[in-house]
Design a protein around this motif. Structure first.
Motif, PDB file in Angstrom:
ATOM      1  N   SER A   1      -7.427  -5.361   0.562  1.00 30.93           N
ATOM      2  CA  SER A   1      -6.951  -6.028   1.780  1.00 30.93           C
ATOM      3  C   SER A   1      -7.976  -7.056   2.243  1.00 30.93           C
ATOM      4  CB  SER A   1      -6.685  -5.000   2.882  1.00 30.93           C
ATOM      5  OG  SER A   1      -7.892  -4.371   3.260  1.00 30.93           O
ATOM      6  N   LYS A   2      -8.732  -7.563   1.274  1.00 29.23           N
ATOM      7  CA  LYS A   2      -9.747  -8.572   1.585  1.00 29.23           C
ATOM      8  C   LYS A   2      -9.080  -9.758   2.274  1.00 29.23           C
ATOM      9  CE  LYS A   2     -13.510 -11.116  -0.449  1.00 29.23           C
ATOM     10  NZ  LYS A   2     -14.314 -11.361  -1.639  1.00 29.23           N
ATOM     11  N   GLY A   3      -9.662 -10.164   3.366  1.00 31.06           N
ATOM     12  CA  GLY A   3      -9.111 -11.275   4.132  1.00 31.06           C
ATOM     13  C   GLY A   3      -8.165 -10.826   5.232  1.00 31.06           C
ATOM     14  N   TYR A   4      -7.866  -9.533   5.280  1.00 32.17           N
ATOM     15  CA  TYR A   4      -6.997  -8.987   6.321  1.00 32.17           C
ATOM     16  C   TYR A   4      -7.863  -8.230   7.321  1.00 32.17           C
ATOM     17  CZ  TYR A   4      -2.773 -10.001   3.654  1.00 32.17           C
ATOM     18  OH  TYR A   4      -1.750 -10.623   2.982  1.00 32.17           O
ATOM     19  N   GLU A   5      -8.192  -8.870   8.383  1.00 29.43           N
ATOM     20  CA  GLU A   5      -8.966  -8.233   9.451  1.00 29.43           C
ATOM     21  C   GLU A   5      -7.988  -7.765  10.525  1.00 29.43           C
ATOM     22  OE1 GLU A   5     -12.265  -7.735   9.346  1.00 29.43           O
ATOM     23  OE2 GLU A   5     -12.262  -8.671   7.362  1.00 29.43           O
ATOM     24  N   PRO A   6      -8.393  -6.788  11.339  1.00 31.49           N
ATOM     25  CA  PRO A   6      -7.522  -6.377  12.440  1.00 31.49           C
ATOM     26  C   PRO A   6      -7.191  -7.579  13.334  1.00 31.49           C
ATOM     27  CG  PRO A   6      -9.296  -4.802  12.153  1.00 31.49           C
ATOM     28  CD  PRO A   6      -9.600  -5.965  11.254  1.00 31.49           C
ATOM     29  N   LEU A   7      -5.956  -7.627  13.777  1.00 32.72           N
ATOM     30  CA  LEU A   7      -5.491  -8.759  14.579  1.00 32.72           C
ATOM     31  C   LEU A   7      -5.955  -8.651  16.027  1.00 32.72           C
ATOM     32  CD1 LEU A   7      -1.818  -8.863  13.259  1.00 32.72           C
ATOM     33  CD2 LEU A   7      -3.650 -10.479  12.692  1.00 32.72           C
ATOM     34  N   THR A   8      -6.279  -9.791  16.572  1.00 33.86           N
ATOM     35  CA  THR A   8      -6.594  -9.843  18.008  1.00 33.86           C
ATOM     36  C   THR A   8      -5.280  -9.876  18.774  1.00 33.86           C
ATOM     37  OG1 THR A   8      -6.599 -12.251  18.074  1.00 33.86           O
ATOM     38  CG2 THR A   8      -8.705 -11.165  17.545  1.00 33.86           C
TER      39      THR A   8
ATOM     40  N   TRP B   1       1.200  -7.005   8.284  1.00 37.43           N
ATOM     41  CA  TRP B   1      -0.251  -7.227   8.289  1.00 37.43           C
ATOM     42  C   TRP B   1      -0.992  -5.890   8.421  1.00 37.43           C
ATOM     43  CZ3 TRP B   1      -2.784 -12.021   8.030  1.00 37.43           C
ATOM     44  CH2 TRP B   1      -4.168 -11.989   8.252  1.00 37.43           C
ATOM     45  N   GLU B   2      -0.573  -5.080   9.371  1.00 33.25           N
ATOM     46  CA  GLU B   2      -1.235  -3.795   9.611  1.00 33.25           C
ATOM     47  C   GLU B   2      -0.980  -2.822   8.462  1.00 33.25           C
ATOM     48  OE1 GLU B   2       0.076  -2.739  13.555  1.00 33.25           O
ATOM     49  OE2 GLU B   2      -1.440  -4.027  14.471  1.00 33.25           O
ATOM     50  N   LYS B   3       0.210  -2.897   7.861  1.00 31.49           N
ATOM     51  CA  LYS B   3       0.510  -2.036   6.716  1.00 31.49           C
ATOM     52  C   LYS B   3      -0.407  -2.371   5.545  1.00 31.49           C
ATOM     53  CE  LYS B   3       4.357  -0.559   3.728  1.00 31.49           C
ATOM     54  NZ  LYS B   3       3.487  -0.126   2.702  1.00 31.49           N
ATOM     55  N   LYS B   4      -0.656  -3.637   5.336  1.00 28.91           N
ATOM     56  CA  LYS B   4      -1.541  -4.064   4.240  1.00 28.91           C
ATOM     57  C   LYS B   4      -2.935  -3.454   4.422  1.00 28.91           C
ATOM     58  CE  LYS B   4      -2.873  -6.751   0.808  1.00 28.91           C
ATOM     59  NZ  LYS B   4      -2.533  -6.478  -0.551  1.00 28.91           N
TER      60      LYS B   4
END
Length: 179
Positions: free
Chosen positions: A52-59, A74-77
């Protein structure tokens, strides 16, 4: 482990007879392997998950700019990759595989799952995340091995006590390993 239920009262002497339930032994073995396969396949899936590189928790602002389904995706990834290459999961998986691959001594002879026609499909034949799953040769419900001779049924018919003792010891070894 024998249960006897009287159906009627009688003054005559009764002599019960017993017989091995070969299908029951086979089904119990098959269910044991099915449970093991489900667990080891899920562990492999989690361990080998995509990065999940590049997928940070969303603001909060990023979430507001996205649709609800995009946020969920996004969160599932991120969640799907939480156990990717996790050392504890890898150690546990390896311990289970080693316990299943080990030999069991019964009456001075060492038996393995393969002694009963139970094997993995092989690295290049098995589907992704199913490389450690076991298949029973000759199992009519398994398209991968249904055409082979059923050594497990033959072993159960010829010497059910050895088969039962093998799987009892194997399950005990697996339990001890996991403990």
């Amino acid at each position: 482990g024998l249960t006897i239920t009287a159906q009627k009262e009688s003054e005559e002497e009764e002599s019960p007879t017993t017989a091995n339930d070969y299908d029951g032994i086979y089904d119990t073995t098959k269910n044991f392997l099915k449970g093991y396969n489900e667990l080891i396949n899920e562990m492999d899936k989690l361990y080998n998950a995509a990065s999940s590189k590049g997928y940070e928790p969303l603001t909060t602002e990023e979430k507001e700019a996205m649709s609800e389904s995009e946020v969920e995706d996004w969160e599932k990834k991120i969640k799907d990759s939480l156990l990717r290459r996790d050392s504890t999961l890898g150690t546990l998986s390896n311990a289970m595989q080693n316990a299943m691959a080990g030999g069991i001594e019964i009456g001075g002879e060492t038996y393995y799952l393969s002694s009963f026609g139970i094997n993995t499909l092989g690295y290049f034949t098995a589907a992704d995340n199913e490389k450690h799953a076991y298949h029973i040769d000759g199992d009519k419900d398994d398209a991968s091995t249904s055409g082979k001779a059923d050594k497990l049924k033959a072993a159960i018919t010829n010497d059910p006590e050895v088969v039962m003792e093998f799987f009892q010891k194997l399950s005990n070894n697996l339990y001890s390993t996991l403990t």
